[in-house]
Design a protein around this motif. Structure first.
Motif, PDB file in Angstrom:
ATOM      1  N   MET A   1      10.154  18.707  20.932  1.00 38.61           N
ATOM      2  CA  MET A   1      11.115  18.853  19.701  1.00 38.61           C
ATOM      3  C   MET A   1      10.443  17.826  18.422  1.00 38.61           C
ATOM      4  N   ASP A   2       9.953  16.714  18.728  1.00 44.65           N
ATOM      5  CA  ASP A   2       9.260  15.984  17.669  1.00 44.65           C
ATOM      6  C   ASP A   2       8.223  16.791  17.118  1.00 44.65           C
ATOM      7  N   ALA A   3       7.300  17.361  18.127  1.00 44.19           N
ATOM      8  CA  ALA A   3       6.109  17.801  17.449  1.00 44.19           C
ATOM      9  C   ALA A   3       6.324  19.106  16.879  1.00 44.19           C
ATOM     10  N   LEU A   4       7.349  19.701  17.409  1.00 44.16           N
ATOM     11  CA  LEU A   4       7.849  21.084  16.696  1.00 44.16           C
ATOM     12  C   LEU A   4       8.307  20.845  15.209  1.00 44.16           C
ATOM     13  N   ILE A   5       9.239  19.704  15.049  1.00 41.22           N
ATOM     14  CA  ILE A   5       9.530  19.237  13.858  1.00 41.22           C
ATOM     15  C   ILE A   5       8.383  18.887  12.897  1.00 41.22           C
ATOM     16  N   GLU A   6       7.530  18.129  13.491  1.00 41.83           N
ATOM     17  CA  GLU A   6       6.470  17.386  12.809  1.00 41.83           C
ATOM     18  C   GLU A   6       5.268  18.622  12.406  1.00 41.83           C
ATOM     19  N   THR A   7       4.947  19.336  13.110  1.00 44.72           N
ATOM     20  CA  THR A   7       3.983  20.232  12.939  1.00 44.72           C
ATOM     21  C   THR A   7       4.367  21.628  12.537  1.00 44.72           C
ATOM     22  N   ARG A   8       5.613  22.002  12.897  1.00 46.29           N
ATOM     23  CA  ARG A   8       6.289  23.576  12.659  1.00 46.29           C
ATOM     24  C   ARG A   8       5.464  24.516  13.366  1.00 46.29           C
ATOM     25  N   ASP A   9       4.585  24.071  14.441  1.00 38.25           N
ATOM     26  CA  ASP A   9       3.914  24.879  15.235  1.00 38.25           C
ATOM     27  C   ASP A   9       4.198  24.918  16.767  1.00 38.25           C
ATOM     28  N   MET A  10       4.815  26.212  17.332  1.00 39.60           N
ATOM     29  CA  MET A  10       5.381  26.150  18.662  1.00 39.60           C
ATOM     30  C   MET A  10       3.876  25.743  19.790  1.00 39.60           C
ATOM     31  N   HIS A  11       2.810  26.165  19.363  1.00 41.87           N
ATOM     32  CA  HIS A  11       1.545  25.997  20.303  1.00 41.87           C
ATOM     33  C   HIS A  11       1.546  24.333  20.234  1.00 41.87           C
ATOM     34  N   GLN A  12       1.352  23.691  19.037  1.00 38.79           N
ATOM     35  CA  GLN A  12       0.900  22.384  19.214  1.00 38.79           C
ATOM     36  C   GLN A  12       2.266  21.532  19.803  1.00 38.79           C
ATOM     37  N   ALA A  13       3.477  22.007  19.659  1.00 35.00           N
ATOM     38  CA  ALA A  13       4.273  21.432  20.043  1.00 35.00           C
ATOM     39  C   ALA A  13       4.488  21.437  21.846  1.00 35.00           C
ATOM     40  N   THR A  14       4.053  22.393  22.260  1.00 34.33           N
ATOM     41  CA  THR A  14       3.826  22.675  23.736  1.00 34.33           C
ATOM     42  C   THR A  14       2.902  21.783  24.292  1.00 34.33           C
ATOM     43  N   SER A  15       1.610  21.767  23.425  1.00 29.45           N
ATOM     44  CA  SER A  15       0.631  20.986  23.854  1.00 29.45           C
ATOM     45  C   SER A  15       1.045  19.510  23.865  1.00 29.45           C
ATOM     46  N   ALA A  16       1.933  19.113  22.949  1.00 30.27           N
ATOM     47  CA  ALA A  16       2.321  17.733  22.794  1.00 30.27           C
ATOM     48  C   ALA A  16       3.247  17.455  23.668  1.00 30.27           C
ATOM     49  N   ALA A  17       3.995  18.312  24.258  1.00 27.56           N
ATOM     50  CA  ALA A  17       4.880  17.872  25.191  1.00 27.56           C
ATOM     51  C   ALA A  17       3.995  17.720  26.700  1.00 27.56           C
ATOM     52  N   PHE A  18       3.312  18.359  27.017  1.00 33.02           N
ATOM     53  CA  PHE A  18       2.468  18.332  28.038  1.00 33.02           C
ATOM     54  C   PHE A  18       1.292  17.438  28.139  1.00 33.02           C
ATOM     55  N   LYS A  19       1.125  16.863  26.684  1.00 34.29           N
ATOM     56  CA  LYS A  19       0.121  15.757  26.421  1.00 34.29           C
ATOM     57  C   LYS A  19      -1.398  15.943  26.994  1.00 34.29           C
ATOM     58  N   ASP A  20      -1.781  16.431  28.095  1.00 36.74           N
ATOM     59  CA  ASP A  20      -2.963  16.891  28.405  1.00 36.74           C
ATOM     60  C   ASP A  20      -3.032  17.646  29.531  1.00 36.74           C
ATOM     61  N   ALA A  21      -4.454  18.258  29.798  1.00 35.26           N
ATOM     62  CA  ALA A  21      -4.391  19.283  31.001  1.00 35.26           C
ATOM     63  C   ALA A  21      -4.013  18.729  32.334  1.00 35.26           C
ATOM     64  N   ASP A  22      -4.143  17.326  32.534  1.00 40.99           N
ATOM     65  CA  ASP A  22      -4.004  16.585  33.625  1.00 40.99           C
ATOM     66  C   ASP A  22      -2.333  16.670  34.055  1.00 40.99           C
TER      67      ASP A  22
END
Length: 177
Positions: free
Chosen positions: A138-159
């Motif tokens: 949610m923080d990344a979605l509000i900040e970036t306004r981009d669903m893909h960046q928000a998902t990437s931020a939620a999961f942090k990294d591939a690991d």
């Protein structure tokens, strides 16, 4: 029932399926309305939006059961389904809603199973690696306004995503037993 964010209205009627179906639909559509207002109309990822809408639609009723709607008959089926998680997490709405009826139902069901794991299983994972996942989203979605960046931020990294898929499989294998 249907929620129209552009018109800011939720419209409903009692169908032939009756009152229970209407209540399920209202809970589903009300979540869409809530998320729309909570994000100032920023488009969230379909896995998050539809997954949580389905989660709240049936909360307390448990009528969705487990993964039967995904055709799970064995642990191998769960492994195959788990392989689809990263792709579904990064889908936009055209991709999520696209395909055959079976493919759409699969994506909805998979999104629900991801949310169900986040809500009911993730906290039980040793060392709590998924703690804060929703907040990061949610923080990344509000900040970036981009669903893909928000998902990437939620999961942090591939690991972390790999660990999530692995723990999702353990949760559903245990739940199926």
């Amino acid at each position: 029932a249907c929620w129209s964010p552009q018109r800011r209205e939720l419209v409903a009627h009692v169908s032939a399926n009756g009152e229970q179906e209407l209540l399920r639909t209202l809970r589903h559509e009300a979540f869409h309305q809530y998320l729309s207002y909570a994000t100032s109309m920023i488009s969230s990822s379909p896995w998050f939006n539809e997954g949580y809408a389905q989660y709240f639609e049936d909360e307390g009723l448990e009528s969705l059961g487990g993964l039967e709607g995904l055709g799970v008959k064995s642990d191998e089926d769960i492994d195959k389904i788990a392989a689809a998680i990263p792709g579904v997490l990064m889908m936009d709405y055209e991709q999520f809603y696209g395909g055959s009826d079976f493919e759409r139902r699969f994506k909805y069901r998979l999104a629900w199973s991801v949310v169900r794991f986040i809500e009911k299983g993730a906290d039980d994972v040793r060392l709590k690696p998924f703690e804060g996942l929703k907040k990061r989203y949610m923080d990344a979605l509000i900040e970036t306004r981009d669903m893909h960046q928000a998902t990437s931020a939620a999961f942090k990294d591939a690991d972390l995503l790999k660990r999530f898929v692995s723990e999702w499989k353990k949760y559903w294998k245990k739940w199926q037993d």
